[in-house]
Design an enzyme around this catalytic site. Sequence first.
Site, PDB file in Angstrom:
ATOM      1  N   LYS A 127       0.866  -1.182   0.000  1.00 24.36           N
ATOM      2  CA  LYS A 127       0.000   0.000   0.000  1.00 24.36           C
ATOM      3  C   LYS A 127       0.894   1.219   0.000  1.00 24.36           C
ATOM      4  CE  LYS A 127      -4.533   0.702   0.426  1.00 24.36           C
ATOM      5  NZ  LYS A 127      -5.558  -0.329   0.178  1.00 24.36           N
TER       6      LYS A 127
HETATM    7  N1  GLU Z   1      -7.400  -0.028  -2.988  1.00 22.92           N
HETATM    8  C1  GLU Z   1      -8.077  -1.245  -3.271  1.00 22.92           C
HETATM    9  C2  GLU Z   1      -8.025  -2.175  -2.058  1.00 22.92           C
HETATM   10  O1  GLU Z   1      -7.896  -1.740  -0.940  1.00 22.92           O
HETATM   11  C3  GLU Z   1      -7.620  -1.883  -4.570  1.00 22.92           C
HETATM   12  C4  GLU Z   1      -6.157  -2.046  -4.728  1.00 22.92           C
HETATM   13  C5  GLU Z   1      -5.716  -2.468  -6.130  1.00 22.92           C
HETATM   14  O2  GLU Z   1      -6.528  -2.545  -7.033  1.00 22.92           O
HETATM   15  O3  GLU Z   1      -4.516  -2.713  -6.270  1.00 22.92           O
HETATM   16  O4  GLU Z   1      -8.185  -3.364  -2.175  1.00 22.92           O
END
Ligand code: GLU
Length: 441
Positions: A127
């Site tokens: 993240k």
């Molecule tokens: N932000 C989204 C999540 O928390 C998607 C992340 C992504 O598509 O890489 O799962």
Amino acid sequence: MSKKPDSPDVTEVMGQPEEENEDIGAQFYREHLRQLERSLGEVEIEDHVQLVLSEPKNEVIVNFPVRLDDGRYELFTGYRIQHNNIMGPYKGGMRYHHDVTLDEVKALAALMTYKCALLEIPYGGAKGGIRINPHEYSHREKEAITRRFTHDLGHNIGPDYDIPGPDMGTNSQTMVWMMDTYMNMQGMNDKNAKRRVVTGKSLASGGSRGREKATGQGVIYCIQEWANENGLRLDGATFMLQGYGNVGSNAAQILTRMGAELVAVQDHTGAIYNPEGIYPRKLAQWVNEQGGVQGYEGAQALEAEEFWAVECDICIPAALELQIDADVAQRLNCQVVVEGANGPTTVEGDAVLQERDIDVVPDIMANAGGVVVSYFEWVQNKRSERWQLQEVDSRLHYKMKMAYHEMRAFAREHAIDNRTAALAVALDRVNQVYVERGIFP
Ligand code: GLU
């Protein structure tokens, strides 16, 4: 899988004692460790694997200057936390929000590892983000911030190494800027092979059909499974939402088309209520123009304290972490909480919900639709293919359904809640790979 008799205390291993006055990110990370600890008590995980998972593999922090429209320079701090990649390349969103901290991103990165493992997509967890309020910057400034951030991350991201996607405060435009910047840092010959360095791109620039609504769609697939299991008719059911961004507004539109009624919504501007039902499309238009739900004519204003107590069948938190604490959990007046957000419920909140017999479909299950369709986008880019929406949706439906029932089977077998079960299923998968592969050297 059998229950492990005396698994070590994760919070001890990780040296994260409870602190007074800690910020929301630190609190969130601690909550995550507490949840993890509960799941570790339900499944046999090697001690060395617990140790590996207790901290992210890499923590990348970049400080970079950007020139603003008025000629001033501002220094920004960007994060990319790579929690684990034993299952495949690091994967996870980029968040632009004024509350982003290292600890928050660490917790979110760990959740991605378990989310991908639960859904059986060949990725690890990561993240990232920047601590900014994106609404305070112009389009051009956001582009410059995103491009400089991507540039400074350098080879800490890559199409088979770490693949960012959208999250709160970012969208397909942000992803396309990232992709373009990364592509321009490559040799002429394989520029186009690098397109899948990010997912959540616009359709025109190599995105997937169905990615935009994917998280909301996944939330609804979970609600359908829960409704089938629990004998709730969605036609005529009522629901409430916290957050009206990408996840909330898409979930509302899909669920309303199935005959359910949206009765209350809260976001950072206020809360609204209409027992006759709120039109999700009209509300989305209002939020686009006004920046929030407050003042929407098709509903009445509601005090923050009244919001959580609204009577309905389904409550969908689709905003920030740590929203449903013991106090809020005590006030909820619904049958099930389906977590569109990451980490919206605290451990104490969970305990009260259980006590009150309110079911929970946890974040790593309920909001996994986004990263699943991100994976589909990555596969399409790799194969130079473009799938029809129907194909994307039916593949997503299948994956969500499978994972949901694996979570439920584990929960039933061990007589535990869904969150503990979902994490335990994911931990077990990661553990298996570590046991087979061992630790280098
Ligand atoms: N932000 C989204 C999540 O928390 C998607 C992340 C992504 O598509 O890489 O799962």
